[in-house]
Structures are given as C-alpha cells and as structure tokens.
Design an enzyme around this catalytic site. Structure first.
Site, PDB file in Angstrom:
ATOM      1  N   LYS A  79       0.774  -1.213  -0.035  1.00 19.82           N
ATOM      2  CA  LYS A  79      -0.024  -0.019  -0.045  1.00 19.82           C
ATOM      3  C   LYS A  79       0.655   1.305  -0.110  1.00 19.82           C
ATOM      4  O   LYS A  79       1.866   1.228   0.738  1.00 19.82           O
ATOM      5  CB  LYS A  79      -1.010  -0.124   1.158  1.00 19.82           C
ATOM      6  N   SER A 154      -9.879   1.413   2.455  1.00 17.80           N
ATOM      7  CA  SER A 154      -9.063   2.320   1.707  1.00 17.80           C
ATOM      8  C   SER A 154      -7.941   1.679   0.750  1.00 17.80           C
ATOM      9  O   SER A 154      -7.306   1.676   0.025  1.00 17.80           O
ATOM     10  CB  SER A 154      -8.452   3.348   2.498  1.00 17.80           C
ATOM     11  N   SER A 178     -10.144  -0.832   6.692  1.00 19.40           N
ATOM     12  CA  SER A 178      -9.459  -0.573   5.507  1.00 19.40           C
ATOM     13  C   SER A 178      -8.898  -1.982   4.797  1.00 19.40           C
ATOM     14  O   SER A 178      -8.287  -1.719   3.532  1.00 19.40           O
ATOM     15  CB  SER A 178      -8.520   0.507   5.406  1.00 19.40           C
TER      16      SER A 178
END
Lengths: 473, 98
Positions: A79, A154, A178
């Site tokens: 990420k 997310s 997330s």
C-alpha cells in the site's frame, strides 16, 4: 510453473528445490500486473527493475545454499502509505506526488529480510480515507471480479492486486476496516492484527489510536505467513509489543464457541444475499460441531458515530504536518499563512478536507466535551461490550460488509452512506481487537461476500486456525 | 448538545485548519450538517462515570534510549524540499518572505 495454484509455500518450495527461479515468478507476476493495471489501476507505481533485482538476489542466495527466508520470492503489493527508502510514497495524494521516503518502514525491512519481492505501490483512498478507493488522486481502482464495481477501501489496490493475480499477497493498513472491507469485496483474505502487534513505524498515520498494518492473501495460510513475518515489537513504535500466540483446539470442535452478535443483524442495512451467506457460514461451523451462541453488543449501534468523531479529530492533528513546507513545497510567495492555505487547499482531496474541518470542529473549545470526549467514553463502552462477550465465547462471527460490492458513484456523493459500509468493521478497531475477513465459499460467478471473525486481544492465531479450518486446509 | 453549522462556521474552521476551500463552502456545509446529524444519536448514551478511552492499548509509557540515528538525520535533511549548507531552508516566519 502453473501460477494458478501458487501459494507462498508453493513459491518457496519451488524456488528452494530449483523447480523455478524467483526471477521467473517475479517476471510472471510483473507481466500480469503491467498488463492488467491499465484497466484495474491497482498500482500507483510498478517497481519493475527493483523487483527483478531483488528476485535475482534471492536466486543468488539459493545458489549459494543460503537461507532465503520464509517469504522467499513471494511477489507482494505494498500500500502506498508505507515508506520504501529512496522511493516515492504518495498516500494517493496530489500533495505527496513527488515525496521521496527517507527510510524503510519496519514492516518493509522485515519483509525484505524474509525474502519478499515488492512489485509496486498499491492504490488507495487518499491518506487511507475512504471505503471504495474512489478517493485516490491517481484515479479509482476497479474490482477485478466486476470492473463496474468498487474494490472497497481504503486498501483497494492491495486487495485488487491479489484478486487479479497481479501480486501473490499484499500489505494494507486498517483504521476502521480498510483491509477487511476490500478483502470482502474482492474475494480475498484480509487480516487486521491486534492493535500493537505490528509496528507502524514508516506508515503514514491517519488515526494513531486505531491504525494497524496487516496482510492480504489468496488464502488464510498465505495471510498468516505474511503476518508471522511482520509482527513483533519495534523500538521505533512505542505501541508495539511482543505477545504470545493462542491456540484453539480444533481437534475438538465442541470445545469452541462462536458468538453471533444479535445487533449486527437488524437495522444495519444488511442485504438479503449477505444475510443468507452468513447463515450458511454459521451452519458450516455448527455442523462441524462447534457451539454457536447468540451474544449482545448493545453499544455497537453507536460505534460508527464514535469512530468517525475520533478519526476526524486524529486526522486533523496528524495531517497538520503536511504544511507545504516539509514534505512538499509549493510556491514560496506570500505569507506563511498563505503558503499553508494554498498548498493544503490545492493538494488535499475533498474527503480529506471534509474530515480535517470536522476534526477541527469536534476538538474546538465549546464542542470538545459534546463530541470528542463523549466519543471516547462511548469507545470505552464498546470495548466493554466485547470484553463481556468474550467471557462467553472464543470468537465472534459477523458479516464484513452489510452489502455486496457497490457500483462506482453509488455512494461517493453521500459521505454518511459511504461511512455506513464500515458498520461491522469499526467496532473492532475501537476496541483494538484482531479480526479477519474470509471469502464465503461456493460463490463462483457471484459477487464475493466476506465473513469476519473477531478474536480476543492478542488471540490473532485463533483467527488463522479457525480460518484455515473453514478453508479445509 | 449539537449546533447548526453555517457558512461562517465552515470558513472559520478552514482558517483554523489552514485549508483554502474557496468555492466549496456550500457543499461542505451540507456534508457537515448530514454528518453531525448522524452523530446526534450519541445523545442517547448515558456516559456518566465512564472514563474516556484515549487509545486502543493499555500500555503505559515505553521509554527507550535517547540515541540519535545520524544516518536517518542526514537522510531527513537531504529529503527536505530546500536546504542550504546542511540546514533546512524555510520561508520567513516573522515577516513576508521577500
């Protein structure tokens, strides 16, 4: 090499035994990643040269007869809010589009040592704020299962990369769901460890009292392999610690009690398909001989309000550092105040601005007690709910999301509707508990649905062992 | 407990948070109204004698040796947008930067 059957273990065994090289594995995944990324947009950047270089290093180690580590040759997506030294790290924000990291995050260091190969930086909602990955300054990620639908957020890029075979596993961060929500939407496994289990040094902070880094995998076993590498105390993160691992006795299923929270199944916007899938999952565990017990988490309906007030507050303070002076520089013209206003006004997206303004509001004199202090007290009550429930059960089972993956634009104009996607995941972060999202079985040609297992504090391993049992491993 | 959010409130918050929101005020007022309305439900919770929970961990102060990582320090300086003679260069604070 049939990459459809590859797990982290398969990759390790194949490389160690000389069936194929780390370079071959990396090249295959890179090819897939580059080709699919044009449509899926799972990656903000793909690290082709660096990935091949680290794969070659692993192959050399193997040739020299050295131990190449437990994740040797495993190609992962990272990420883009985790720092890799000397590389751009954007957090999917225009404000940081050119920011170069000064050091490796602890998680990156550990993964590197374990032999993992980083294919690229995964797309996400800007600064991890969102539930659909529609809030990225670099465009949304599409769900590989159905490209008209969001991948969840997310950590949507991380989940989509694993689902689309653009990476074997991935790393995400989870502040209120997330990791778990995108795992559920994309049909992969995603796990949020106990708060403090994994060091967050080198993770761009969103809400520090809730953020936790965790793994994605195609299977529970893969997620566990990554988890085992990244966990542990770190002197650079004062909230991290070493704690023992637990053991459920799966040899005797009747010794295990699974709690089903009554409150999660009414008035939460749960759709019929998800409700049915949960029933099937509960039936699976019941017919395996485990005890199923109804439990109550009476304060859970207030979790979303408490959660959003707390993160707004923490966001408004954590993101004060992005001032247009330190991490990026706009124009030096005008007063210092003007520089702040302009850089932040132009650099941050809508959701980030919305949350910072409301965070400033809930912390302001006259409103602090009514909002922030109140939310912190409600958080205490939510944690107590869980502690009491865990006196009666070993693990709690719930849906991960109230709905199947939604379509682009369906919720992006209505913040409250978007926030409601996190209704089952945020209580876990408020209480600091571990939880995993696992795809419900038998949904070929249907939209993925994930179920969530929530464990006691530091009982992360319970979730992996029960999850593997469900997968039939 | 809760208040109506007006355009002036949003403008004031934007100044405090140092974010230029020119042209976006109306949308932000509407969003803020909806979100704060949702938070109204917290009024129903009795929190008398409940202590606030400020973190997810029950750990108390973790002390560590105050070692300076010189390599990291140097990296930090190098990665700063503007430097001069090994120092960080920033716009003037006390007066305009001209």
């Amino acid at each position: 090499m049939d990459k459809n059957i590859l797990s982290i273990k398969d990759v390790r065994d194949g490389i160690v035994s000389g069936d194929f090289s780390a370079e071959e594995v990396t090249s295959e995944f890179l090819k897939e990643a580059k080709q699919k990324n044009q449509e899926i947009n799972a990656y903000i950047s793909i690290r082709e040269e660096e990935a091949i270089a680290s794969a070659k290093e692993i192959d050399e180690k193997i040739k020299a007869g050295e131990d190449a580590g437990p994740l040797c040759g495993a190609p992962l997506a990272i990420k883009d809010n985790l720092l890799i030294e000397d590389e751009v790290c954007t957090s999917a924000s225009k404000l940081l589009k050119d920011y170069v990291s000064a050091y490796d995050a602890t998680v990156i260091k550990k993964l590197r040592t374990a032999g993992a190969v980083f294919l690229g930086k995964a797309n996400m909602d800007e600064f991890a704020m969102g539930s659909s990955t529609e809030n990225s300054a670099f465009g949304p990620t599409k769900n590989p299962v159905d490209t008209e639908r969001v991948p969840g957020g997310s950590s949507g890029g991380s989940a989509a990369a694993v689902a689309g075979r653009m990476a074997l596993g991935a790393i995400g961060s989870d502040t209120g769901g997330s990791i778990r929500l995108p795992a559920s939407f994309c049909g992969v496994v995603g796990m949020k460890p106990t708060y403090g289990r994994v060091s967050r040094f080198g993770l761009m902070a969103m809400a520090s009292s809730l953020d936790q880094i965790g793994p994605f995998g195609k299977t529970v076993a893969d997620a566990e392999e990554i988890y085992s590498v990244i966990k542990g105390a770190d002197k650079h993160d004062a909230t991290s610690r070493n704690a023992g691992e637990s053991q459920l006795n799966l040899g005797d299923p009747s010794s295990i009690t699974i709690g089903i929270p009554d409150e999660y199944f009414s008035g939460t916007g749960l759709d019929d398909e998800t409700s049915k899938a949960m029933q099937e999952t509960v039936d699976f565990f019941r017919s395996a001989g485990m005890k199923i017990k109804k439990i109550n988490l009476p304060y859970s309906k207030y979790a979303l309000s408490a959660y959003y007030i707390i993160i707004f507050a923490e966001i408004s303070t954590n993101l004060a550092r992005f001032d247009g002076i330190r991490y990026s520089r706009g124009s030096n013209n005008g007063s210092l105040f003007d520089i702040y206003m302009k850089t932040r006004g132009a650099g941050f997206g809508e959701e980030v601005k919305r949350r910072m303004l409301l965070g400033t509001f809930v912390l302001s004199a006259g409103y602090y007690d009514a909002y922030y202090a109140k939310a912190q007290k409600v958080r205490q009550l939510i944690k107590r709910d869980f502690i009491e429930a865990f006196n009666q059960v070993d693990v709690i089972l719930s849906p991960t999301s109230p709905t199947v993956p939604f379509k682009f634009g369906e919720k992006s104009d209505d913040p409250v509707q978007m926030y409601l996607s996190d209704i089952f995941t945020v209580p876990v972060n408020l209480a600091g508990l571990p939880a995993i999202s696992i795809p419900v079985k038998g949904r070929v040609d249907k939209l993925p649905i994930g179920f969530q297992l929530i464990g006691k504090h530091w009982h992360d391993s319970d979730l992996f062992s029960l999850g593997k049992y469900y997968e039939g491993q | 407990m809760l208040k109506d959010i007006k355009k002036e409130d949003i403008e004031r918050l934007a100044q405090l948070a140092r974010i230029d929101i020119e042209g976006k005020e109306a949308g932000l007022v509407k969003d803020a109204e909806n979100i704060l309305e949702y938070f109204e439900q917290l009024k129903d919770v009795n929190t008398d004698n409940i202590s606030p929970m400020s973190g997810a961990s029950d750990m108390v102060n973790q002390a560590e040796a105050d070692d300076i990582d010189k390599g990291l320090l140097q990296k930090g300086i190098e990665s700063f947008p503007e430097t001069k003679d090994g120092y960080l260069k920033v716009p003037g604070v006390m007066k305009n930067n001209d």
